[in-house]
Design an enzyme around this catalytic site. Structure first.
Site, PDB file in Angstrom:
ATOM      1  N   GLU A  74       0.826  -1.207   0.000  1.00 16.74           N
ATOM      2  CA  GLU A  74       0.000   0.000   0.000  1.00 16.74           C
ATOM      3  C   GLU A  74       0.859   1.256   0.000  1.00 16.74           C
ATOM      4  OE1 GLU A  74      -3.129   2.656   2.662  1.00 16.74           O
ATOM      5  OE2 GLU A  74      -2.327   0.785   3.497  1.00 16.74           O
ATOM      6  N   ASP A 142       9.094   6.028  15.468  1.00 14.01           N
ATOM      7  CA  ASP A 142       8.927   7.458  15.214  1.00 14.01           C
ATOM      8  C   ASP A 142       9.310   8.210  16.484  1.00 14.01           C
ATOM      9  OD1 ASP A 142       8.178   9.971  14.449  1.00 14.01           O
ATOM     10  OD2 ASP A 142       6.029   9.571  14.386  1.00 14.01           O
ATOM     11  N   ASP A 144       9.671  12.128  17.832  1.00 13.19           N
ATOM     12  CA  ASP A 144       9.314  13.511  17.499  1.00 13.19           C
ATOM     13  C   ASP A 144       9.801  14.423  18.618  1.00 13.19           C
ATOM     14  OD1 ASP A 144       8.035  15.943  16.897  1.00 13.19           O
ATOM     15  OD2 ASP A 144       6.361  14.887  15.943  1.00 13.19           O
ATOM     16  N   ARG A 196      11.112  17.972  12.380  1.00 11.89           N
ATOM     17  CA  ARG A 196      11.250  17.945  13.836  1.00 11.89           C
ATOM     18  C   ARG A 196      11.512  16.569  14.423  1.00 11.89           C
ATOM     19  NH1 ARG A 196       4.785  19.137  14.650  1.00 11.89           N
ATOM     20  NH2 ARG A 196       4.073  17.026  14.223  1.00 11.89           N
ATOM     21  N   LEU A 363       3.677   5.350   7.281  1.00 12.50           N
ATOM     22  CA  LEU A 363       4.836   6.176   7.638  1.00 12.50           C
ATOM     23  C   LEU A 363       5.359   6.852   6.370  1.00 12.50           C
ATOM     24  CD1 LEU A 363       6.498   6.803  10.216  1.00 12.50           C
ATOM     25  CD2 LEU A 363       8.145   5.116   9.435  1.00 12.50           C
ATOM     26  N   LYS A 364       5.743   8.107   6.529  1.00 13.25           N
ATOM     27  CA  LYS A 364       6.170   8.896   5.376  1.00 13.25           C
ATOM     28  C   LYS A 364       7.411   8.302   4.718  1.00 13.25           C
ATOM     29  CE  LYS A 364       7.608  13.067   6.141  1.00 13.25           C
ATOM     30  NZ  LYS A 364       7.573  14.513   6.474  1.00 13.25           N
TER      31      LYS A 364
END
Length: 461
Positions: A74, A142, A144, A196, A363-364
């Site tokens: 996907e 992840d 941040d 960030r 996730l990017k």
């Protein structure tokens, strides 16, 4: 659409500095522009490398290859005006490249590999949970920097500077070491989010095949910081001795960073509200220590920093606090761990647990452009991550300015190679992708031979 449908909107990872700035007459105006993206995707985005990565060796002619593998992955596109296109799938590298160039997504998210083509999922809706379900997905993390807002005083929110960015460097060092040394993973990609934070992709076959419970267990292994904005004490270290992973993280990374960098960069003892916060982490019920903390507090409040610099006062006060805790810890149970707990509270990685626990989390993708900063989401080498400077990561405008300078190859191939993006793509290809694909092809060959042998054994019976 729901947040899950739209992707989680979190950031990725980082990399190298820029080449010299283009001359003013060839400069491209700053800003995020869909027309700029068309040029970026058409000339600089490493489509083939991304396809080879997502194929995991299943793009060749070996009889053991799963030719449907890539087509079951996907992809999610975020278009202008926050239009989300989930469950995109492609049969080939050219199909993927064509779709990206045509739709020009502001963001590309990567999801799991499903048991069937995600674009055809509705045909399997009547089959229940087994009709359309994820079967593989990288183990992802992840981190941040906004989750550190209670311990950084230079910035807040999405703002980042070189005083607080090292918190991300520490996260990379600690988590990368644990993944390799404690779990035996080898193929790990760290990526700058573009603004960030950092993302981690663990791509070993055994990591991709973990179920949700196993992913949650690994994420929990790294979880130490368990507080929230209403908690005074957010780290509690139990037992007579630290877990070997935590002990290693403390001695090799955290203590050096806290005492050598964070104390002074964030001026943790220069202001009353900051050192009060640290003193509050020491158990209140230890009556014998209460007098000592009160005495320290009084001295610090009276101090006028006569001959001591602002930087020195943080180190001196931390040293005094450590000495006091050490002397009293032999008499007061529960004080022995206070120093370590304070360091962990300020410096230990803070993970978004939900990203790691669920196989279907988006996730990017690396090499996207962050729409707020215009910076490329480039890979970071964990072996020298302390050298990474987020303020020098190439921006979309800078890359197009370099293209306008006419330094590109005349044949049009690998145009990124002579821009400031080149170092990042070369790192991705040489130090991550090639070793990964070598391992994948060996695994495919081994699995194929095992099946052949099993078939021969069954025939012999």
């Amino acid at each position: 659409m729901t947040g899950d449908e739209a992707g989680n909107g979190r950031d990725d990872m980082l990399i190298d500095g820029c080449e010299p700035e283009p001359s003013q007459e060839n400069a491209v105006p700053d800003g995020f522009n869909a027309d700029y993206l068309k040029v970026y995707y058409g000339k600089l985005f490493p489509h083939d490398d991304m396809f080879r990565w997502m194929s995991y060796g299943n793009d060749g002619k070996h009889p053991g290859c799963d030719q449907s593998y890539f087509g079951r992955r996907e992809f999610s596109f975020t278009l202008d005006n926050d239009i989300y296109l989930r469950f995109q799938s492609f049969n080939s590298a050219s199909d993927m490249e064509k779709s990206i160039n045509e739709k020009c997504p502001f963001k590309i998210d990567i999801g799991p590999v499903y048991n069937v083509d995600p674009a055809k999922r509705h045909a399997y809706a009547q089959a229940g949970d087994n009709g359309f379900t994820p079967v593989e997905r990288e183990l992802v993390f992840d981190v941040d920097i906004t989750d550190y807002d209670d311990v950084r005083y230079c910035c807040s929110g999405a703002d980042v500077c070189l005083d607080c960015w090292p918190l991300m460097t520490v996260a990379i060092k600690v988590i990368d070491s644990g993944l390799r040394d404690d779990f035996g993973f080898n193929h790990i990609l760290w990526v700058y989010s573009g603004r960030r934070g950092v993302h981690c992709w663990v791509c070993d076959g055994k990591a991709r095949r973990l179920n949700n419970e196993q992913r949650a267990a690994i994420a929990d292994y790294f979880r130490v910081y368990k507080g929230n904005e209403n908690s005074q004490k957010k780290v509690t270290l139990m037992g007579h001795a630290l877990h070997p992973f935590l002990a290693r993280s403390y001695s090799e990374v955290l203590q050096k960073f806290f005492e050598g960098k964070l104390l002074c960069s964030q001026k943790l003892f220069s202001h009353e509200e900051r050192f009060e916060k640290i003193l509050d982490m020491i158990p209140d019920e230890k009556v014998k220590f209460a007098a000592a903390t009160s005495e320290l507090r009084g001295k610090w409040l009276e101090s006028r920093r006569t001959s001591i610099s602002k930087e020195d006062i943080n180190i001196a006060r931390w040293g005094t606090l450590k000495k006091t805790l050490h002397l009293r810890s032999k008499k007061v149970l529960g004080l022995g761990r206070c120093v370590e707990e304070i360091v962990f509270s300020y410096a230990y990685p803070r993970l978004d647990m939900e990203v790691s626990k669920h196989m279907n989390h988006l996730l990017k993708a690396p090499f996207c452009i962050h729409p707020k900063t215009g910076r490329v989401c480039v890979p970071i080498d964990p072996d020298c991550c302390e050298e990474f400077d987020p303020t020098t990561v190439p921006t979309l405008a800078e890359l197009l300015g370099e293209l306008n300078m006419g330094v590109m190859r005349s044949d049009g191939n690998d145009e990124w190679d002579k821009t400031s993006l080149g170092k990042s793509v070369r790192y991705f290809r040489s130090y991550f992708l090639q070793p990964l694909l070598k391992s994948c092809k060996e695994e495919i060959e081994s699995s194929y031979n095992a099946k052949l042998q099993e078939s021969k054994n069954s025939l012999s019976w």
